[in-house]
Every structure is written in structure tokens, then in C-alpha cells.
Design a protein around this motif. Structure first.
Motif, mmCIF file in Angstrom:
data_model
loop_
_atom_site.group_PDB
_atom_site.id
_atom_site.type_symbol
_atom_site.label_atom_id
_atom_site.label_comp_id
_atom_site.label_asym_id
_atom_site.label_seq_id
_atom_site.Cartn_x
_atom_site.Cartn_y
_atom_site.Cartn_z
ATOM 1 N N GLU A 56 21.003 17.393 64.546
ATOM 2 C CA GLU A 56 22.470 17.606 65.159
ATOM 3 C C GLU A 56 21.660 17.752 66.814
ATOM 4 O OE1 GLU A 56 25.328 17.081 64.935
ATOM 5 O OE2 GLU A 56 25.161 17.236 62.412
ATOM 6 N N LEU A 60 23.665 15.127 69.541
ATOM 7 C CA LEU A 60 24.376 15.249 70.758
ATOM 8 C C LEU A 60 23.106 14.524 72.411
ATOM 9 C CD1 LEU A 60 26.865 16.655 72.747
ATOM 10 C CD2 LEU A 60 24.872 18.157 72.655
ATOM 11 N N ASP A 78 32.331 20.295 78.610
ATOM 12 C CA ASP A 78 32.449 20.294 77.420
ATOM 13 C C ASP A 78 31.038 20.100 76.621
ATOM 14 O OD1 ASP A 78 34.796 21.770 77.321
ATOM 15 O OD2 ASP A 78 35.937 19.597 76.195
ATOM 16 N N TYR A 79 30.355 18.877 77.401
ATOM 17 C CA TYR A 79 28.862 18.439 76.668
ATOM 18 C C TYR A 79 28.156 19.540 76.877
ATOM 19 C CZ TYR A 79 30.943 13.905 76.700
ATOM 20 O OH TYR A 79 32.046 12.901 76.309
ATOM 21 N N TRP A 81 28.386 22.999 77.240
ATOM 22 C CA TRP A 81 28.985 24.184 76.101
ATOM 23 C C TRP A 81 28.578 23.908 74.596
ATOM 24 C CZ3 TRP A 81 28.868 27.835 79.757
ATOM 25 C CH2 TRP A 81 30.205 27.243 80.416
ATOM 26 N N ALA A 82 28.778 22.220 74.110
ATOM 27 C CA ALA A 82 28.043 22.063 73.353
ATOM 28 C C ALA A 82 26.402 22.048 73.514
ATOM 29 C CB ALA A 82 28.736 20.805 72.623
ATOM 30 N N GLY A 83 26.433 21.303 73.836
ATOM 31 C CA GLY A 83 25.237 21.514 74.172
ATOM 32 C C GLY A 83 24.372 23.335 73.669
ATOM 33 N N CYS A 85 25.774 25.367 72.216
ATOM 34 C CA CYS A 85 25.778 25.881 70.858
ATOM 35 C C CYS A 85 25.149 25.268 70.240
ATOM 36 C CB CYS A 85 27.403 25.670 70.327
ATOM 37 S SG CYS A 85 28.311 26.566 71.686
ATOM 38 N N LEU A 86 24.606 24.226 70.390
ATOM 39 C CA LEU A 86 23.597 23.647 69.500
ATOM 40 C C LEU A 86 22.054 24.136 70.223
ATOM 41 C CD1 LEU A 86 23.941 20.180 69.575
ATOM 42 C CD2 LEU A 86 23.588 21.618 67.725
#
Length: 99
Positions: A56, A60, A78-79, A81-83, A85-86
Motif C-alpha cells: 500500500e 500510494l 487528501d494525499y 492525509w492518506a500518506g 495514515c500509511l
């Protein structure tokens, strides 16, 4: 897989969906020929969960530049925030591994 899943949106958008599917399946097959042996080798030292989290993170890491530069999508917060989270997922998956 990013290219197989999303490049047809730009390159084959005037073609019927089944043409895009066949081209994408051909690209995906090539990736699977590398991914399956890599997972078998990786599974000798990592758990399935660890392998998935690594996948994952790589996905990303490839998707964001692909969407920005190839598909010309706008950069979104959002990229980030997603990063983040990862990063948290990596921490929790590997926190006891190297202690």
C-alpha cells in the motif's frame, strides 16, 4: 497496477470498455509475473500483513506522482492525509519487529 487500472482513462477513453479491459489485463499480467515471486520471497521474512502494508505504501508512492504528472490531476491535501495514515499503519505493523 496503477498504469493498468488508470492509464486507460486517458489513453483508451474513446475505445469500448472491453478493449481497455483487455489492454489492462495484459499490463496487469506482466506485473503479476513479478509480484507473485516477490511475495513468495518476501513471505520468508515478513508476515502477510507486513507485505500488504508495504504494498500500500508503494502503491500510494506511485499513484500520487502518476495522477499528478500523467493524468494531470490537481494535487490534493487528501494525499498528505492518506500518506500520514500509511505512516501510522507502517508504525503499528512493524513496531515490535525491530525491538
Amino acid at each position: 497496477m496503477t498504469f493498468a487500472w488508470y492509464a486507460h482513462l486517458k489513453e483508451l477513453n474513446s475505445q469500448p470498455w472491453f478493449v481497455a479491459a483487455l489492454v489492462s489485463w495484459g499490463i496487469a499480467l506482466l506485473e503479476y509475473l513479478f509480484q507473485v515471486p516477490a511475495n513468495r520471497i518476501g513471505y520468508t521474512v515478513l508476515s502477510v500483513g507486513e507485505l500488504k502494508i508495504i504494498q500500500e505504501v508503494i502503491t500510494l508512492g506511485v499513484f500520487v506522482p502518476f495522477s499528478l504528472f500523467y493524468l494531470r490531476e490537481p494535487l490534493k491535501l487528501d494525499y498528505l492525509w492518506a500518506g500520514l495514515c500509511l505512516v501510522g499503519a507502517v508504525y503499528f505493523m512493524f513496531r515490535g519487529k525491530f525491538a
